[in-house]
Design an enzyme around this catalytic site. Structure first.
Site, PDB file in Angstrom:
ATOM      1  N   ASN A   7      47.302  -2.106 -22.520  1.00  0.00           N
ATOM      2  CA  ASN A   7      46.356  -3.142 -22.080  1.00  0.00           C
ATOM      3  C   ASN A   7      45.269  -3.253 -23.151  1.00  0.00           C
ATOM      4  OD1 ASN A   7      44.515  -4.761 -20.795  1.00  0.00           O
ATOM      5  ND2 ASN A   7      44.278  -3.467 -18.991  1.00  0.00           N
ATOM      6  N   ARG A  91      49.937  -5.979 -20.563  1.00  0.00           N
ATOM      7  CA  ARG A  91      49.189  -6.865 -19.682  1.00  0.00           C
ATOM      8  C   ARG A  91      48.773  -8.087 -20.498  1.00  0.00           C
ATOM      9  NH1 ARG A  91      43.076  -6.442 -17.689  1.00  0.00           N
ATOM     10  NH2 ARG A  91      43.165  -8.187 -16.253  1.00  0.00           N
ATOM     11  N   HIS A 180      43.832 -11.295 -11.761  1.00  0.00           N
ATOM     12  CA  HIS A 180      44.034 -10.030 -11.029  1.00  0.00           C
ATOM     13  C   HIS A 180      45.334 -10.067 -10.223  1.00  0.00           C
ATOM     14  CE1 HIS A 180      39.374  -9.373 -10.845  1.00  0.00           C
ATOM     15  NE2 HIS A 180      39.877  -8.691 -11.858  1.00  0.00           N
ATOM     16  N   LEU A 209      37.583  -5.705  -5.732  1.00  0.00           N
ATOM     17  CA  LEU A 209      36.150  -5.660  -6.025  1.00  0.00           C
ATOM     18  C   LEU A 209      35.886  -4.604  -7.098  1.00  0.00           C
ATOM     19  CD1 LEU A 209      34.783  -5.795  -2.328  1.00  0.00           C
ATOM     20  CD2 LEU A 209      35.457  -7.703  -3.808  1.00  0.00           C
ATOM     21  N   GLY A 210      35.994  -5.011  -8.351  1.00  0.00           N
ATOM     22  CA  GLY A 210      35.676  -4.114  -9.472  1.00  0.00           C
ATOM     23  C   GLY A 210      34.521  -4.719 -10.249  1.00  0.00           C
ATOM     24  N   ASN A 211      34.437  -4.478 -11.560  1.00  0.00           N
ATOM     25  CA  ASN A 211      33.433  -5.185 -12.367  1.00  0.00           C
ATOM     26  C   ASN A 211      33.679  -6.679 -12.287  1.00  0.00           C
ATOM     27  OD1 ASN A 211      31.637  -3.308 -13.441  1.00  0.00           O
ATOM     28  ND2 ASN A 211      33.254  -2.549 -14.798  1.00  0.00           N
ATOM     29  N   ARG A 241      28.985 -11.618 -13.901  1.00  0.00           N
ATOM     30  CA  ARG A 241      29.364 -13.039 -13.807  1.00  0.00           C
ATOM     31  C   ARG A 241      28.828 -13.642 -12.516  1.00  0.00           C
ATOM     32  NH1 ARG A 241      35.568 -11.897 -14.467  1.00  0.00           N
ATOM     33  NH2 ARG A 241      35.423 -10.516 -16.260  1.00  0.00           N
ATOM     34  N   ARG A 285      27.056   1.227  -8.080  1.00  0.00           N
ATOM     35  CA  ARG A 285      26.468   2.523  -7.688  1.00  0.00           C
ATOM     36  C   ARG A 285      24.962   2.520  -7.905  1.00  0.00           C
ATOM     37  NH1 ARG A 285      31.119   5.582 -10.831  1.00  0.00           N
ATOM     38  NH2 ARG A 285      30.643   3.771 -12.080  1.00  0.00           N
ATOM     39  N   ASN A 335      35.835   2.594  -3.231  1.00  0.00           N
ATOM     40  CA  ASN A 335      34.886   3.708  -3.144  1.00  0.00           C
ATOM     41  C   ASN A 335      33.678   3.491  -2.259  1.00  0.00           C
ATOM     42  OD1 ASN A 335      35.992   5.698  -5.085  1.00  0.00           O
ATOM     43  ND2 ASN A 335      35.823   3.946  -6.467  1.00  0.00           N
ATOM     44  N   GLU A 385      47.345  -1.506 -11.370  1.00  0.00           N
ATOM     45  CA  GLU A 385      47.968  -2.586 -12.139  1.00  0.00           C
ATOM     46  C   GLU A 385      49.001  -2.029 -13.118  1.00  0.00           C
ATOM     47  OE1 GLU A 385      44.008  -3.497 -12.841  1.00  0.00           O
ATOM     48  OE2 GLU A 385      44.170  -5.594 -12.259  1.00  0.00           O
TER      49      GLU A 385
HETATM   50  P1  ADP Z   1      36.961  -2.781 -13.874  1.00  0.00           P
HETATM   51  O1  ADP Z   1      36.954  -4.174 -13.334  1.00  0.00           O
HETATM   52  O2  ADP Z   1      36.155  -2.630 -15.131  1.00  0.00           O
HETATM   53  O3  ADP Z   1      38.325  -2.113 -13.920  1.00  0.00           O
HETATM   54  P2  ADP Z   1      36.446  -0.923 -11.707  1.00  0.00           P
HETATM   55  O4  ADP Z   1      37.539  -1.379 -10.822  1.00  0.00           O
HETATM   56  O5  ADP Z   1      36.518   0.434 -12.295  1.00  0.00           O
HETATM   57  O6  ADP Z   1      36.096  -1.976 -12.830  1.00  0.00           O
HETATM   58  O7  ADP Z   1      35.081  -1.025 -10.848  1.00  0.00           O
HETATM   59  C1  ADP Z   1      33.845  -0.739 -11.392  1.00  0.00           C
HETATM   60  C2  ADP Z   1      32.796  -0.913 -10.307  1.00  0.00           C
HETATM   61  O8  ADP Z   1      33.083   0.024  -9.252  1.00  0.00           O
HETATM   62  C3  ADP Z   1      31.371  -0.626 -10.774  1.00  0.00           C
HETATM   63  O9  ADP Z   1      30.481  -1.607 -10.259  1.00  0.00           O
HETATM   64  C4  ADP Z   1      31.097   0.723 -10.132  1.00  0.00           C
HETATM   65  O10 ADP Z   1      29.745   0.887  -9.838  1.00  0.00           O
HETATM   66  C5  ADP Z   1      31.873   0.589  -8.832  1.00  0.00           C
HETATM   67  N1  ADP Z   1      32.031   1.878  -8.181  1.00  0.00           N
HETATM   68  C6  ADP Z   1      32.761   2.952  -8.568  1.00  0.00           C
HETATM   69  N2  ADP Z   1      32.568   3.981  -7.699  1.00  0.00           N
HETATM   70  C7  ADP Z   1      31.692   3.538  -6.751  1.00  0.00           C
HETATM   71  C8  ADP Z   1      31.104   4.096  -5.591  1.00  0.00           C
HETATM   72  N3  ADP Z   1      31.356   5.342  -5.215  1.00  0.00           N
HETATM   73  N4  ADP Z   1      30.262   3.336  -4.859  1.00  0.00           N
HETATM   74  C9  ADP Z   1      29.987   2.065  -5.229  1.00  0.00           C
HETATM   75  N5  ADP Z   1      30.512   1.480  -6.301  1.00  0.00           N
HETATM   76  C10 ADP Z   1      31.356   2.187  -7.052  1.00  0.00           C
END
Ligand code: ADP
Length: 400
Positions: A7, A91, A180, A209-211, A241, A285, A335, A385
């Site tokens: 990737n 990817r 995604h 729900l990631g970055n 974003r 976090r 998480n 993924e």
């Molecule tokens: P990417 O899209 O870069 O792959 P990830 O899926 O790793 O991102 O998600 C990153 C996000 O997950 C960040 O906003 C991080 O703060 C959040 N995150 C990770 N662990 C926790 C947690 N325990 N509580 C809240 N948010 C979390």
């Protein structure tokens, strides 16, 4: 069969070597800061500690060369010979309208991929660079392209056409593509299995729900609508974003602040979302920590984030005419019990009831977090993924 997954980003290469059909990850790692000073390779074999190696890594070809070398190395490696790698799965972010499924990379496919750079100038060039780098480093080993957009290719026209002059679709292919897709596909399948059923029998909403963040309405296994659109900027609020906004704001701000196209793009993609509203961080976090410390802007960012997820839950349940399951995935979705709780709060009227204890216990593992009585099941499935890429790659190689 061993499949290497690659990737590529602008300055990074993430990789995993899988053993299939056991879906076992033999090693994974990442090369970062490619082309910059202080490039590093972090590598974790499944049975030994992680190692970090600093080296001069000027481009993606050299990065892949380092990856192959460490996979073969006597101390940190997991294979003895490069021929053990049966294929490489890549990817590729944008597959346009033509790539509705993963495919074997051929010179003709490379030409098509190059044409798609126009649609994804921030992502596809690096993905192409990654494919070229593996072609150079592993000659004779087949490459497979797996697309982020492919799962969404069956959306109905009324969901993918924007209410703009139709000629823009004809001329420039301006439409909703969605992203995604690998993860929405994977988690919807896994969640159905966890509930003892199959996707083709139920209506689901998957929340990645990631970055970056997106939600998909999955009706009987088909993505019928998704929040990201022509680009990954549309839809939910994200780390940096903005997601959905009134498009007139952009024109207004460009006038007021005399922003160039590039500056406007940077504002919407890098300085908005959680970081833009909170002024604190793009990392959920830190937002939660600051919110708990009483920082009002962090609380506002958190509230907007969860409210927007909830709005789409309602919208997609309406779009599908019902709902059986909500799936949470990716960094925040997997998480954060407080985010999940806030996203579904007050939705008991729709048959969504979280079990507080199960929700709080679910951290980065597959779990059902709704009560036994909840009409709509709520499930956490960690994103994977890479496994989707590995499985698709193996399937295509096996058919060859
Ligand atoms: P990417 O899209 O870069 O792959 P990830 O899926 O790793 O991102 O998600 C990153 C996000 O997950 C960040 O906003 C991080 O703060 C959040 N995150 C990770 N662990 C926790 C947690 N325990 N509580 C809240 N948010 C979390």
């Amino acid at each position: 069969m061993k499949i290497l997954i690659v990737n590529c980003g602008s300055s990074s290469v993430k990789y995993q070597l899988f053993q299939l059909p056991d879906n076992f990850c033999l090693a994974k790692g990442m090369v970062s800061r490619i082309g910059m000073s202080g490039a590093v390779l972090t590598h974790k074999p499944h049975d030994r500690p992680e190692v970090t190696i600093s080296s001069e890594i000027l481009d993606h070809t050299s990065a892949i060369e380092h990856v192959i070398a460490i996979l073969l190395s006597p101390n940190h490696g997991v294979i003895k010979n490069r021929d053990e790698i049966a294929a490489v799965g890549h990817r590729v972010v944008h597959g346009g309208e033509q790539f509705t499924a993963s495919c074997l990379v051929t010179p003709e496919i490379m030409l098509e991929l190059r044409k798609l750079i126009e649609l994804a100038p921030l992502h596809n060039p690096h993905n192409i660079r990654g494919i070229n780098a593996t072609l150079q480093n592993l000659p004779g080993i087949p490459n497979v392209a797996v697309f982020d957009t492919a799962f969404h290719h069956r959306m109905p026209e009324y969901a993918f056409i924007y209410p703009l002059p139709y000629i823009l679709y004809r001329k420039y292919r301006i439409r909703r593509y969605g992203f995604h897709g690998m993860n929405h596909h994977y988690v919807s399948k896994r969640a159905a299995e966890m509930l003892g059923t199959t996707r083709d029998k139920i209506k689901m909403i998957t929340c990645h729900l990631g970055n970056g963040a997106s939600m998909t309405a999955v009706d009987k296994g088909i993505s019928v609508d998704t929040t990201m659109g022509f680009t990954p900027l549309e839809g939910l609020m994200m780390g940096t974003r903005c997601g959905d906004i009134d498009p007139a704001i952009i024109l207004h701000m460009m006038g007021k602040e005399e922003l160039s196209l590039h500056e406007a793009n940077t504002m919407l993609n890098k300085h908005s979302g959680l970081v833009g509203v909170s002024g604190v961080s793009s990392d959920m976090r830190e937002i939660i920590e600051e919110m708990n410390n009483g920082t009002k802007s962090a609380k506002l960012a958190f509230d907007i984030y969860c409210y927007r997820v909830k709005k789409y839950l309602g919208a997609y349940a309406a779009a599908m005419g019902g709902l059986d399951c909500i799936v949470f995935s990716a960094g925040i979705g997997e998480n954060s019990a407080v985010v999940r709780q806030a996203c579904v709060s007050g939705m008991e009227f729709m048959g969504v009831e979280l079990d507080k204890g199960l929700n709080e216990a679910a951290k980065n593992k597959e779990s059902v977090i709704s009560t036994a009585a909840s009409k709509v099941k709520v499930v956490v499935v960690p994103a994977n993924e890479e496994l989707v890429i590995a499985m698709d790659t193996a399937e295509i190689i096996n058919k060859k």
